[in-house]
Scaffold this motif. Structure first.
Motif, PDB file in Angstrom:
ATOM      1  N   GLU A  54       0.720  -1.286  -0.114  1.00  0.00           N
ATOM      2  CA  GLU A  54      -0.049   0.127  -0.104  1.00  0.00           C
ATOM      3  C   GLU A  54       0.929   1.154   0.205  1.00  0.00           C
ATOM      4  OE1 GLU A  54      -3.255   2.119   0.232  1.00  0.00           O
ATOM      5  OE2 GLU A  54      -2.869   0.356  -0.497  1.00  0.00           O
ATOM      6  N   ARG A  57       2.163   1.839  -3.467  1.00  0.00           N
ATOM      7  CA  ARG A  57       1.274   2.432  -4.365  1.00  0.00           C
ATOM      8  C   ARG A  57       0.952   4.044  -4.067  1.00  0.00           C
ATOM      9  NH1 ARG A  57      -3.859   4.135  -4.199  1.00  0.00           N
ATOM     10  NH2 ARG A  57      -3.805   3.774  -2.113  1.00  0.00           N
ATOM     11  N   ASP A 149       2.925  -2.780 -11.961  1.00  0.00           N
ATOM     12  CA  ASP A 149       1.814  -2.268 -13.252  1.00  0.00           C
ATOM     13  C   ASP A 149       1.617  -3.253 -14.164  1.00  0.00           C
ATOM     14  OD1 ASP A 149       1.244   0.065 -11.582  1.00  0.00           O
ATOM     15  OD2 ASP A 149       2.486   1.049 -12.938  1.00  0.00           O
TER      16      ASP A 149
END
Length: 261
Positions: A54, A57, A149
């Motif tokens: 997280e 990101r 990605d």
């Protein structure tokens, strides 16, 4: 006052979330040192790994927002944002290295932070944050973000392919079900037609048998009438044979008057 609030409220919010995650990671690894059970250590390490994902990101989101605002900011602000991004990447990589060290000690399967696998990330390729320059940290963070990605895109494509296959399979099953229903209906129609035809054949058979009986009876009557006629003609004085109704008896021989005299 948070210096990021003067640049963008969104950047300030993202930076706050990243700071919260870093504090949680610090506390989590401190608690992990006190845990003796290997199973509990493994579970807590998984939880810390999720927090690092997280955080990765959010750092990427921070970098994207900073680039969007780059044209509006002054050089000092852009420099400050870039240095902060590099600092966050460096701190995150330090936790990544610490996680790998704990995973190696537990002899568990290594959990890669960015793509869920161990491809291309052997121990020999792991650079500790203390030995990496800022540019190496930035390049390493960007590379891992790009690979993440790509992994996400592959997962999305796999899911979409699975959905497409399921849709096609459902359509094929529906078509086959409709076809089977039509076959059953046709079989019912054929069965009904065969039953009706059998009834017609039976009725025709009864009619033919009745016609034959009538023809045979008529034939016997005609033969009997003909026989009586022949007998009457041959022996007209036979009183045992009754006259046939409608058939005149044979005429008597008339004698002329002068012959009688």
């Amino acid at each position: 006052m948070d210096p990021f609030s003067a640049v963008s409220e969104e950047l300030a919010e993202i930076h706050g979330e990243i700071s919260d995650i870093f504090r949680a990671l610090s506390n989590g690894f401190q608690k992990l040192e006190k845990v003796k059970d290997s199973n509990r250590q493994s579970r807590q390490l998984e939880e810390l790994t999720e927090k690092m994902r997280e955080c990765k990101r959010l750092i990427k989101e921070f970098d994207r927002k900073a680039k969007d605002l780059e044209s509006r900011n002054d050089p000092d602000t852009n420099k400050m944002l870039n240095e902060k991004k590099q600092s966050m990447i460096k701190e995150l990589n330090s936790y990544v290295a610490l996680k790998k060290q704990y995973a190696s000690n537990l002899e568990n399967k290594r959990i890669d932070l960015f793509d869920g696998g161990t491809e291309g990330y052997g121990e020999d390729n792991v650079l500790l944050a203390s030995t990496m320059t800022n540019q190496q940290l930035v390049d390493s963070g960007n590379r891992m973000m790009d690979e993440t990605d790509q992994a996400i895109e592959r997962s999305k494509k796999t899911v979409q392919d699975t959905v497409n296959v399921g849709t096609e399979t459902a359509a094929a099953l529906k078509a086959q079900t409709e076809q089977m229903s039509r076959v059953v209906n046709e079989l019912d129609s054929i069965h009904f037609s065969i039953k009706k035809a059998s009834q017609l054949v039976k009725e025709l058979g009864r009619q033919v048998a009745t016609d034959k009986c009538i023809m045979a009876l008529l034939f016997l009557i005609v033969v009997g009438v003909i026989a009586i006629i022949i007998v009457k003609l041959v022996n007209p004085n036979n009183k045992d044979i009754r006259d046939i109704p409608g058939l005149a008896p044979p005429a008597m021989t008339r004698k002329l008057l002068w012959s009688a005299s």
